[in-house]
Motif scaffolding. Structure first.
Motif, PDB file in Angstrom:
ATOM      1  N   UNK A   1       0.710  -1.229  -0.011  1.00 24.47           N
ATOM      2  CA  UNK A   1      -0.029  -0.151  -0.067  1.00 24.47           C
ATOM      3  C   UNK A   1       0.959   1.115  -0.052  1.00 24.47           C
ATOM      4  N   UNK A   2       1.838   1.195   1.021  1.00 25.17           N
ATOM      5  CA  UNK A   2       2.771   2.394   0.884  1.00 25.17           C
ATOM      6  C   UNK A   2       3.650   2.549  -0.243  1.00 25.17           C
ATOM      7  N   UNK A   3       4.179   1.424  -0.864  1.00 29.41           N
ATOM      8  CA  UNK A   3       4.996   1.455  -1.806  1.00 29.41           C
ATOM      9  C   UNK A   3       4.395   2.037  -3.337  1.00 29.41           C
ATOM     10  N   UNK A   4       3.038   1.785  -3.088  1.00 30.44           N
ATOM     11  CA  UNK A   4       2.246   2.060  -4.505  1.00 30.44           C
ATOM     12  C   UNK A   4       2.098   3.742  -4.182  1.00 30.44           C
ATOM     13  N   UNK A   5       2.630   4.353  -3.239  1.00 24.43           N
ATOM     14  CA  UNK A   5       2.429   5.903  -3.178  1.00 24.43           C
ATOM     15  C   UNK A   5       1.067   6.448  -2.413  1.00 24.43           C
ATOM     16  N   UNK A   6       0.792   5.546  -1.433  1.00 24.96           N
ATOM     17  CA  UNK A   6      -0.236   5.815  -0.613  1.00 24.96           C
ATOM     18  C   UNK A   6       0.275   6.505   0.743  1.00 24.96           C
ATOM     19  N   UNK A   7       0.040   7.526   1.230  1.00 27.65           N
ATOM     20  CA  UNK A   7       0.372   7.938   2.536  1.00 27.65           C
ATOM     21  C   UNK A   7      -0.380   8.364   3.548  1.00 27.65           C
ATOM     22  N   UNK A   8      -1.684   7.408   3.395  1.00 24.12           N
ATOM     23  CA  UNK A   8      -2.910   7.437   4.494  1.00 24.12           C
ATOM     24  C   UNK A   8      -2.971   6.067   4.862  1.00 24.12           C
ATOM     25  N   UNK A   9      -3.806   6.083   6.325  1.00 21.32           N
ATOM     26  CA  UNK A   9      -4.119   4.703   6.622  1.00 21.32           C
ATOM     27  C   UNK A   9      -5.308   4.322   5.750  1.00 21.32           C
ATOM     28  N   UNK A  10      -5.313   3.113   5.358  1.00 17.16           N
ATOM     29  CA  UNK A  10      -6.381   2.617   4.612  1.00 17.16           C
ATOM     30  C   UNK A  10      -7.687   2.491   5.411  1.00 17.16           C
ATOM     31  N   UNK A  11      -7.513   2.319   6.887  1.00 21.10           N
ATOM     32  CA  UNK A  11      -8.943   2.146   7.398  1.00 21.10           C
ATOM     33  C   UNK A  11      -9.477   3.506   7.729  1.00 21.10           C
ATOM     34  N   UNK A  12      -8.661   4.431   8.510  1.00 23.94           N
ATOM     35  CA  UNK A  12      -9.056   5.708   9.043  1.00 23.94           C
ATOM     36  C   UNK A  12      -8.952   7.016   8.069  1.00 23.94           C
ATOM     37  N   UNK A  13      -8.001   6.604   7.015  1.00 24.46           N
ATOM     38  CA  UNK A  13      -7.886   7.630   5.950  1.00 24.46           C
ATOM     39  C   UNK A  13      -7.081   8.798   6.545  1.00 24.46           C
ATOM     40  N   UNK A  14      -6.493   8.829   7.872  1.00 23.19           N
ATOM     41  CA  UNK A  14      -5.624   9.771   8.337  1.00 23.19           C
ATOM     42  C   UNK A  14      -4.078   9.609   7.544  1.00 23.19           C
ATOM     43  N   UNK A  15      -3.594  10.849   7.455  1.00 22.87           N
ATOM     44  CA  UNK A  15      -2.293  11.015   6.710  1.00 22.87           C
ATOM     45  C   UNK A  15      -1.312  10.475   8.064  1.00 22.87           C
ATOM     46  N   UNK A  16      -0.538   9.623   7.564  1.00 22.25           N
ATOM     47  CA  UNK A  16       0.588   8.887   8.366  1.00 22.25           C
ATOM     48  C   UNK A  16       1.697   9.716   8.690  1.00 22.25           C
ATOM     49  N   UNK A  17       1.741   9.995  10.128  1.00 20.56           N
ATOM     50  CA  UNK A  17       2.979  10.765  10.602  1.00 20.56           C
ATOM     51  C   UNK A  17       4.297  10.256  10.287  1.00 20.56           C
ATOM     52  N   UNK A  18       4.438   9.008  10.185  1.00 15.43           N
ATOM     53  CA  UNK A  18       5.556   8.250   9.869  1.00 15.43           C
ATOM     54  C   UNK A  18       4.994   6.900   9.512  1.00 15.43           C
ATOM     55  N   UNK A  19       6.239   6.355   8.928  1.00 12.31           N
ATOM     56  CA  UNK A  19       5.816   4.940   8.293  1.00 12.31           C
ATOM     57  C   UNK A  19       6.559   3.691   8.793  1.00 12.31           C
ATOM     58  N   UNK A  20       6.395   3.933  10.275  1.00 11.89           N
ATOM     59  CA  UNK A  20       6.999   2.882  11.324  1.00 11.89           C
ATOM     60  C   UNK A  20       6.079   1.828  11.247  1.00 11.89           C
ATOM     61  N   UNK A  21       6.414   0.453  11.208  1.00 10.94           N
ATOM     62  CA  UNK A  21       5.576  -0.528  11.293  1.00 10.94           C
ATOM     63  C   UNK A  21       5.871  -1.365  12.416  1.00 10.94           C
TER      64      UNK A  21
END
Length: 443
Positions: A64-84
């Motif tokens: 999801x992130x590698x395809x250029x998406x920078x939001x959480x898929x469920x909440x649609x919030x912009x991700x502050x960081x990409x830590x998993x």
């Protein structure tokens, strides 16, 4: 944000029951909804939590992130960081649930390996650089082995390793140890080659290290003197390097032992992958080295490459192998010596005619080009190449080719061949020798 249809699907899947292998319709297992990834809707194998607090399967959220998406898929919030952050609690619950339901056909989810981080890669590369500077072969070899182990664990690890400059560092280390001694440092040199195979394409500076005369000479040495894996690794790296820049092709052409090593690998094959890579290297040498173009072709002819290529074409059913062998033969027959050698080989014309419309469009184009070169340049006399081609069915094959269609260049050559063969059609009978049963290979 998950769309309405995905929510509905998730709701359905949350209550979906897993049928049991014993066929009893009353024995069913419900997969808990919080064990499913919100993206893939599959049972999570490596659950990780984002900064938004939502847990996903690592593979799904990385895509999801590698395809250029920078939001959480469920909440649609912009991700502050990409830590998993690994969610060990959920993972342990999934494993316990899997074990509990193993008798119902549920496989246990293994404990995932933690992906390598850019910091870890940078640290190990710094240590490789230091070990290279001090010519510490043992330490450097162990570190390269560690990088290979990381790469084998996942494609994500490979991408991380490559993105942090591993190709550059390993190429520099290869040249440094090659300068010191091929034989003395053969162990670490071979280990570096086996790691470099999956790190292409290299940046310009890395190419300078790996494409230096010393490095190329070392790879040629490996292709002749090493064990089977060493020869394979050297050829695979060499093939990828030559595909990047003409300079590397020209530099390899200057190494006298290189041509001998390549012909030996065709004569004494290791595996199909190595043979294909070797054919590609030869193709680069005979098709893109203008400075000593004809001389290289002549040397290959003198070493018996024409006969070896025809043997490949007779014995192999691999499309890619046939295309590469025909491509090399087409270039070799661009010189007088190559055409003379091909003309005197009993298999040449029957093989070329058989490959037309039999393997692929590319193989057909090469076969027609070869026939055109051999027929166009021979002296007009009975019993020559034109008559032989006519007798083994080339006229009918070429007519069919024009009917089904081909590229313009091939169409022109096929038309010219038909005109040349038409002069002999009334005097010679067409025979079927497509099985090569009555043809003898030269000793």
């Amino acid at each position: 944000m998950i769309s309405a249809w995905r929510r509905r699907k998730a709701d359905r899947c949350a209550g979906k029951k897993q049928p049991q292998p014993d066929g009893n319709p009353n024995m069913e297992v419900v997969i808990p909804s919080h064990f499913r990834c919100p993206i893939s809707l599959e049972l999570m194998k490596d659950p990780v939590t984002l900064s938004t607090g939502i847990t996903y399967d690592r593979e799904s959220i990385e895509k999801w992130i590698e395809t250029g998406n920078y939001t959480c898929p469920v909440t649609n919030q912009v991700l502050r960081n990409f830590d998993q952050i690994p969610n060990h609690a959920i993972r342990k619950m999934i494993q316990d649930w899997s074990v509990k339901n193993s008798s119902y056909g549920i496989e246990r989810v293994p404990t995932p390996r933690i992906p390598v981080s850019p910091i870890e890669v940078s640290k190990i590369l710094s240590r490789i650089t230091a070990a290279t500077g001090s010519r510490d072969e043992m330490v450097c070899r162990d570190l390269v082995t560690k990088i290979k182990t990381w790469g084998k664990e996942s494609e994500r690890n490979k991408r991380c390793i490559i993105a942090n400059g591993s190709g550059h560092v390993l190429s520099a280390a290869f040249e440094e140890f090659a300068i010191a001694s091929f034989e003395k440092h053969a162990g670490v040199l071979e280990e570096i080659l086996s790691a470099l195979i999956w790190m292409f394409p290299l940046d310009d500076e890395a190419q300078l290290y790996l494409g230096s005369f010393t490095s190329l000479h070392c790879m040629v040495w490996f292709s002749k003197c090493s064990d089977l894996s060493g020869r394979r690794n050297a050829i695979l790296v060499l093939k990828q390097l030559l595909s990047l820049d003409q300079r590397h092709v020209d530099a390899l052409a200057e190494i006298e032992e290189g041509i001998q090593a390549l012909v030996k690998l065709i004569k004494e094959p290791i595996c199909p992958t190595t043979t294909k890579a070797t054919l590609m290297i030869i193709f680069y040498l005979v098709s893109t080295s203008p400075s000593n173009h004809e001389d290289i072709k002549t040397r290959f002819v003198e070493m018996g490459l024409v006969s070896l290529l025809l043997d490949i074409l007779v014995d192999s059913t691999d499309r890619s192998m046939c295309e590469k062998a025909l491509g090399v033969l087409d270039e070799i027959c661009g010189c007088n010596e190559g055409r003379d050698e091909a003309n005197h080989h009993a298999l040449t014309i029957p093989v070329l005619v058989k490959k037309i419309l039999r393997v692929s469009d590319m193989a057909t184009e090469f076969s027609v080009s070869l026939l055109w070169k051999l027929c166009k340049n021979e002296k007009r006399e009975e019993g020559g190449v034109l008559v032989e081609a006519l007798q083994v069915g080339a006229f009918q094959k070429l007519l069919l080719l024009l009917q089904v269609g081909c590229c313009e260049k091939t169409k022109q050559k096929a038309s010219e061949l038909l005109k040349l063969m038409n002069l002999y059609r009334g005097r010679f009978e067409c025979i079927d020798s497509m099985d090569f049963k009555n043809l003898k290979r030269p000793s």
